[in-house]
Scaffold this motif. Structure first.
Motif, short mmCIF file in Angstrom:
data_model
loop_
_atom_site.label_atom_id
_atom_site.label_comp_id
_atom_site.label_asym_id
_atom_site.label_seq_id
_atom_site.Cartn_x
_atom_site.Cartn_y
_atom_site.Cartn_z
N PHE A 129 0.83 -1.21 0.00
CA PHE A 129 0.00 0.00 0.00
C PHE A 129 0.86 1.26 0.00
CE2 PHE A 129 -3.58 -2.39 2.37
CZ PHE A 129 -4.18 -2.75 1.18
N VAL A 130 1.91 1.27 0.83
CA VAL A 130 2.78 2.44 0.91
C VAL A 130 3.41 2.70 -0.46
CG1 VAL A 130 4.97 3.31 1.87
CG2 VAL A 130 3.21 2.33 3.39
N LYS A 131 3.88 1.66 -1.13
CA LYS A 131 4.47 1.83 -2.47
C LYS A 131 3.45 2.38 -3.45
CE LYS A 131 7.82 -1.87 -1.87
NZ LYS A 131 8.15 -3.27 -2.18
N LEU A 132 2.23 1.87 -3.40
CA LEU A 132 1.18 2.34 -4.31
C LEU A 132 0.81 3.80 -4.03
CD1 LEU A 132 -1.04 -0.86 -4.40
CD2 LEU A 132 0.29 0.08 -6.30
N PHE A 133 0.74 4.17 -2.75
CA PHE A 133 0.45 5.56 -2.41
C PHE A 133 1.57 6.48 -2.88
CE2 PHE A 133 -2.84 4.08 0.62
CZ PHE A 133 -3.85 4.98 0.27
N LYS A 134 2.83 6.05 -2.71
CA LYS A 134 3.95 6.89 -3.14
C LYS A 134 3.93 7.07 -4.66
CE LYS A 134 7.08 6.28 0.72
NZ LYS A 134 8.40 5.93 1.18
N ASP A 135 3.60 6.00 -5.37
CA ASP A 135 3.48 6.09 -6.83
C ASP A 135 2.37 7.08 -7.20
OD1 ASP A 135 3.94 5.17 -9.63
OD2 ASP A 135 1.89 4.39 -9.39
N ALA A 136 1.25 7.00 -6.50
CA ALA A 136 0.14 7.93 -6.76
C ALA A 136 0.54 9.37 -6.45
CB ALA A 136 -1.09 7.51 -5.95
N GLN A 137 1.36 9.56 -5.43
CA GLN A 137 1.85 10.90 -5.12
C GLN A 137 2.69 11.44 -6.28
OE1 GLN A 137 3.61 9.84 -1.24
NE2 GLN A 137 2.73 11.77 -0.52
N GLN A 138 3.55 10.59 -6.80
CA GLN A 138 4.41 11.02 -7.91
C GLN A 138 3.58 11.38 -9.13
OE1 GLN A 138 7.21 7.83 -8.41
NE2 GLN A 138 8.51 8.54 -6.73
N ARG A 139 2.41 10.75 -9.27
CA ARG A 139 1.52 11.06 -10.39
C ARG A 139 0.61 12.24 -10.09
NH1 ARG A 139 -1.81 6.24 -11.61
NH2 ARG A 139 -1.40 5.55 -9.51
N ALA A 144 1.77 15.81 -2.16
CA ALA A 144 3.19 15.43 -2.16
C ALA A 144 3.78 15.42 -0.76
CB ALA A 144 3.98 16.37 -3.06
N ASP A 145 3.22 16.22 0.16
CA ASP A 145 3.76 16.30 1.51
C ASP A 145 3.19 15.24 2.45
OD1 ASP A 145 1.21 17.43 1.54
OD2 ASP A 145 1.72 18.88 3.10
N PHE A 146 2.28 14.44 1.97
CA PHE A 146 1.66 13.37 2.75
C PHE A 146 2.64 12.20 2.88
CE2 PHE A 146 -0.61 9.32 1.70
CZ PHE A 146 -1.02 9.01 2.98
N LYS A 147 2.78 11.65 4.07
CA LYS A 147 3.67 10.51 4.33
C LYS A 147 2.83 9.24 4.44
CE LYS A 147 7.33 13.18 5.00
NZ LYS A 147 7.20 14.17 3.96
#
Length: 194
Positions: A129-139, A144-147
């Motif tokens: 989930f963390v990886k998917l959320f980070k990918d979504a942030q990059q998109r 972007a400031d959400f951890k």
């Protein structure tokens, strides 16, 4: 190679899931499962070592299905708001019919094989989930400031909340708590519109 699953195995898994979700893990016997699945105990033991083995299989299937569906939502072409609505809907669907007894049996039986297995599967899922959320942030889908790691920490706290009898007493069923927490978290990570 994908293992072929027999009809009897499917019937046992379905019966076990229905009974566990309704009555909890501890109150359901192998005899109850066999009766509902219309199979003999010999058939059950040919396919599963014990009741815990069946419960782990059911939990694994649920987690795997949830992961596939979550990935679909994260890759869908939609707004952050719609994406979060879909995530909440997935959570609602995934937790419906789960009894308070099942939640208590899994989450409060500290150190049991089933509780340790569920903890491990949740940890593995959250890493994805963390990886998917980070990918979504990059998109640009989420702030972007959400951890995303904060969601992992909050999910661990959800277990403590589900173990809190006074909080549980405020709700008719565990799903209401899970959905309320998910909704609070979900809509707090969408980009701020000006």
């Amino acid at each position: 190679m994908v293992k072929k699953v027999s009809k009897k195995e499917v019937d046992i898994i379905g019966a076990g899931k229905d009974l566990f979700w309704r009555y909890g893990f501890k109150r359901v016997s192998i005899e109850d499962i066999c009766k509902k699945a219309s199979v003999s105990k010999m058939t059950f033991y040919r396919l599963f070592s014990n009741k815990t083995d069946l419960a782990k299989r059911i939990l694994n299937d649920v987690v795997e299905d949830s992961m596939v569906r979550f990935k679909e939502v994260m890759n869908a072409q939609c707004t952050a708001d719609e994406r979060m609505r879909r995530i909440v809907a997935l959570k609602m669907e995934g937790t419906k019919e789960i009894s308070r007894e099942f939640i208590e049996d899994v989450y409060t039986d500290t150190g049991s094989e089933l509780q340790l297995y569920m903890t491990q599967r949740i940890q593995e899922s959250w890493e994805t989930f963390v990886k998917l959320f980070k990918d979504a942030q990059q998109r640009g889908i989420f702030r972007a400031d959400f951890k995303p790691e904060l969601l992992l920490a909050l999910s661990r706290q959800m277990t403590a909340i589900l173990e809190n009898k006074s909080i549980m007493g405020l709700y008719d069923n565990p799903q209401q708590i899970i959905i309320e927490l998910t909704t609070i978290v979900a809509f707090g990570i969408a980009p701020v519109t000006k």
